[in-house]
Design an enzyme around this catalytic site. Sequence first.
Site, short mmCIF file in Angstrom:
data_model
loop_
_atom_site.label_atom_id
_atom_site.label_comp_id
_atom_site.label_asym_id
_atom_site.label_seq_id
_atom_site.Cartn_x
_atom_site.Cartn_y
_atom_site.Cartn_z
N SER A 119 -9.86 36.81 -19.83
CA SER A 119 -10.43 36.41 -18.55
C SER A 119 -9.47 36.59 -17.39
O SER A 119 -9.89 36.55 -16.24
CB SER A 119 -10.85 34.93 -18.62
N HIS A 140 -14.08 42.72 -20.07
CA HIS A 140 -14.37 41.30 -19.85
C HIS A 140 -15.88 41.06 -19.78
O HIS A 140 -16.52 41.35 -18.77
CB HIS A 140 -13.67 40.84 -18.57
N GLU A 152 -16.86 43.51 -16.89
CA GLU A 152 -15.79 43.88 -15.97
C GLU A 152 -14.78 44.72 -16.76
O GLU A 152 -14.20 44.25 -17.73
CB GLU A 152 -15.14 42.60 -15.44
#
Length: 286
Positions: A119, A140, A152
């Site tokens: 993260s 992500h 992501e």
Amino acid sequence: MDVKRIGVIGAGQMGGGIAQVAATVGLDVMLMDIKTEFIEKGMAAISANLSRAEKKGKISAEEAKAVLQRIKSTTDIAGMQEADFVIEAASEVEEIKGKIFQKLDEVCPAKTILSSNTSSIPIGRIASMTSRPDKVIGMHFMNPVPVMKLVEVIRALPTSDETFQATVSLAEKMNKEVAVANDYPGFIANRILLPMINEAIFCLYQSVGTRESIDTVMRLGMNHPMGPLALADLIGLDTCLAILETLHKGLGDPKYRPCPMLRQYVEAGWLGRKTGRGFYSYSDPS
């Protein structure tokens, strides 16, 4: 690169969701965790998700069965040696992730791409722990993985064009939309999200409003699907704290300082939905 077999490290909420989505689009999956009980819990969650989808008419019973059959499991990281692409979804602790990537570097063929669902931890730092930094990338996913469309993709300085393109193609094959972020702590999503969550916790800490009022303001006033305190419980308060600490350390800006209340809750073991108690109480910890 045509990815057919993927490995997923971590059978928790994120890893299980990634494994489910990958198997749903026809990929063979090897799901790994350190204990059989963790794998059993993860597979039970996947089975429950598929059962709900079946009851809603989104998939047939045959399709649900086929998805489960595509997911194999192991407690030995050596099981990743046949994977074309590995997605690490272990705890948001740099030391843990570093050891995993060092081991993956040993057991996986040179062609295998190693990605992290981190993260917030810079991908370049993780890549430097391997002998194949050109084949390391960030991928992500958002929680819950079967529902959220975004992935992501974070490209570190040494990440090759081939690795980047293969990762984007895999995300698209998994029916996700890609947003590309540069390799800074927190990337895009959590660099924006976590300061908001942290400020909501400060509002509660300083008695600016009740938890219900704070979440209601953001739901009805800002049209968010859920309030930031409820979202923190969903993410996991330990994960929120880890991300904020990475932002604070990596960027050196005091605006990322974790609220003392967040740290207090984590130290008390009130981690949110997964433990049955966070800012709210949950009758079913699962």
